[in-house]
Motif scaffolding. Structure first.
Motif, mmCIF file in Angstrom:
data_model
loop_
_atom_site.group_PDB
_atom_site.id
_atom_site.type_symbol
_atom_site.label_atom_id
_atom_site.label_comp_id
_atom_site.label_asym_id
_atom_site.label_seq_id
_atom_site.Cartn_x
_atom_site.Cartn_y
_atom_site.Cartn_z
ATOM 1 N N LEU A 15 0.868 -1.347 0.070
ATOM 2 C CA LEU A 15 -0.124 0.035 0.120
ATOM 3 C C LEU A 15 0.807 1.312 -0.107
ATOM 4 O O LEU A 15 0.493 2.404 -0.598
ATOM 5 C CB LEU A 15 -0.840 -0.058 1.229
ATOM 6 N N ARG A 18 1.686 1.797 -3.794
ATOM 7 C CA ARG A 18 0.517 1.626 -4.782
ATOM 8 C C ARG A 18 0.674 2.415 -5.968
ATOM 9 O O ARG A 18 1.322 3.781 -5.935
ATOM 10 C CB ARG A 18 -0.543 1.754 -4.070
ATOM 11 N N ARG A 22 -5.137 6.649 -3.814
ATOM 12 C CA ARG A 22 -6.538 6.136 -3.267
ATOM 13 C C ARG A 22 -6.766 6.945 -1.976
ATOM 14 O O ARG A 22 -5.590 7.431 -1.349
ATOM 15 C CB ARG A 22 -6.633 4.564 -3.096
ATOM 16 N N ALA A 27 -7.382 3.234 2.060
ATOM 17 C CA ALA A 27 -6.338 2.530 2.230
ATOM 18 C C ALA A 27 -5.953 2.210 3.561
ATOM 19 O O ALA A 27 -5.539 0.835 3.597
ATOM 20 C CB ALA A 27 -5.268 3.442 1.626
ATOM 21 N N PRO A 195 -12.879 0.565 -10.303
ATOM 22 C CA PRO A 195 -12.599 1.665 -9.963
ATOM 23 C C PRO A 195 -13.425 2.883 -10.718
ATOM 24 O O PRO A 195 -13.843 2.423 -11.859
ATOM 25 C CB PRO A 195 -11.099 2.451 -10.345
ATOM 26 N N GLN A 247 -6.759 -1.452 -5.813
ATOM 27 C CA GLN A 247 -6.143 -0.254 -5.109
ATOM 28 C C GLN A 247 -4.705 0.071 -5.758
ATOM 29 O O GLN A 247 -4.327 1.152 -6.138
ATOM 30 C CB GLN A 247 -6.359 -0.278 -3.732
ATOM 31 N N ASP A 268 -13.749 1.816 0.172
ATOM 32 C CA ASP A 268 -12.962 2.558 -0.387
ATOM 33 C C ASP A 268 -13.934 3.358 -1.481
ATOM 34 O O ASP A 268 -14.595 2.642 -2.397
ATOM 35 C CB ASP A 268 -11.984 1.708 -1.442
ATOM 36 N N SER A 270 -13.723 5.383 -4.032
ATOM 37 C CA SER A 270 -13.171 5.512 -5.050
ATOM 38 C C SER A 270 -13.542 4.206 -6.159
ATOM 39 O O SER A 270 -13.332 4.294 -7.347
ATOM 40 C CB SER A 270 -11.573 5.651 -5.372
#
Length: 339
Positions: A15, A18, A22, A27, A195, A247, A268, A270
């Motif tokens: 993460l 990434r 995000r 995250a 996404p 992500q 998330d 997004s």
């Protein structure tokens, strides 16, 4: 090191690097759940056991629990009525132990996840397990939870490591040959998570040339293999691993039960669900084929859990955990029986 027991720092390192930005909160939430996933108790498959040999004829008890032959599977969701012996050998085993051993998820938000505020397992499936423990042992807290990866659910039941699996597990014709199920306590459907702004619009040819992620051993994996729509499939041990890879930009889409994917979208903002559900996924509590009395006892619990209309424990759990992501519903799925 296998995918199911990789080092706890791996998700955080991933993460931290990434591929595309995000929201920080999303995250962090996903990372926390991914960390929880690494702590899962992995139940080894015992290769060559009698329960895993498909050529072995079923015992009379297993035949009763299975109820549907491999060649003739018209209604796999039909289960045993909560009548007759509800306090037989399997239930007595649990009472003698003083604990119900339940295989669950601990990284599916709203279904079975470790609440970061309390450190306790929470969610729709967890509430149901507590109800089963209360009925059998008189105390909802008398539960030993084991976190089981998606692809280890059936071996965990067959080997006797758990009494039950309550982990968004779809009842289908292949699985009823291996484990016994309760009546359906929830009905979901496969859908696509992408996404926002993705060119993928549904489970269709817009997936051509895309990389799709599913959990290994899931019904989503089987469906994508059957109808890839020109996509490339990546499988991972747990559903949340797919969200992390989405992500990171390592995959273009996730195929998952919409009930689980709605929880991931809540983690998330997004990402979003696109298209319509394209399968029907009835969830059941899984048990060993020989534990006929336990199947009947769990079905009795579910009868009580559904009763009471809008004030039933099922509706209260739905409103608390799932309504905000899935919308309203009038009632739980009606039970179907075969005897």
């Amino acid at each position: 090191m296998t995918g199911g027991d990789r080092g706890v720092n791996a998700p955080l390192r991933a993460l931290g690097t990434r591929a595309r930005s995000r929201p920080l909160l999303a995250a962090a939430t996903a990372a926390g759940c991914a960390l929880a996933a690494t702590a899962a108790v992995l139940v080894p498959t015992q290769k060559g056991t009698a329960a895993e040999r498909p050529d072995r004829p079923p015992t009379a008890v297993e035949g009763q629990a299975r109820g549907v032959s491999a060649a003739k599977c018209e209604n796999p969701a039909a289960s045993l009525r909560p009548t007759g012996d509800l306090d037989g050998p399997a239930v007595q085993r649990i009472k003698a132990r003083g604990k119900l051993i339940a295989g669950v998820d601990q990284n599916s938000y709203r279904w079975g996840y470790r609440n970061p505020a309390t450190g306790e397992l929470s969610g729709f499936d967890i509430d149901l397990v507590h109800a089963i423990a209360k009925d059998i042992l008189g105390d909802p807290g008398k539960v030993m939870f084991l976190a089981i990866p998606t692809n280890r659910r059936i071996p965990a039941v067959q080997s006797g490591k758990v009494d039950i699996i309550a982990r968004t597990m779809t009842i289908n014709c292949d699985r009823i040959k291996q484990v016994a199920f309760s009546t359906a306590y929830f009905e979901a459907g496969q859908q696509v998570l992408v996404p926002k702004g993705s060119p993928v619009k549904a489970f269709d040819d817009s997936l051509k040339g895309k990389k799709v992620c599913t959990a290994e051993g899931s019904t989503a994996e089987a469906k994508v293999r059957e109808e890839p729509h020109g996509s490339t499939l990546l499988t991972v041990p747990n559903h949340l691993d797919c969200l992390v890879r989405l992500q990171l930009g390592q995959v273009d889409a996730v195929v998952n039960d919409n009930a689980l994917a709605a929880g991931q979208a809540a983690q998330d903002p997004s990402v979003e669900l696109v298209g319509k559900p394209f399968t029907t996924e009835p969830y059941g509590v899984a048990m060993n084929l020989k534990d006929v009395d336990l199947v009947r006892r769990v079905n009795k619990v579910l009868e009580d859990y559904r009763s009471g209309g809008a004030n039933s424990p099922w509706m209260q759990a739905y409103q608390h955990w799932l309504a905000s992501g899935l919308g309203g519903t009038d009632a739980p799925p009606a039970p179907e029986y075969r005897d």
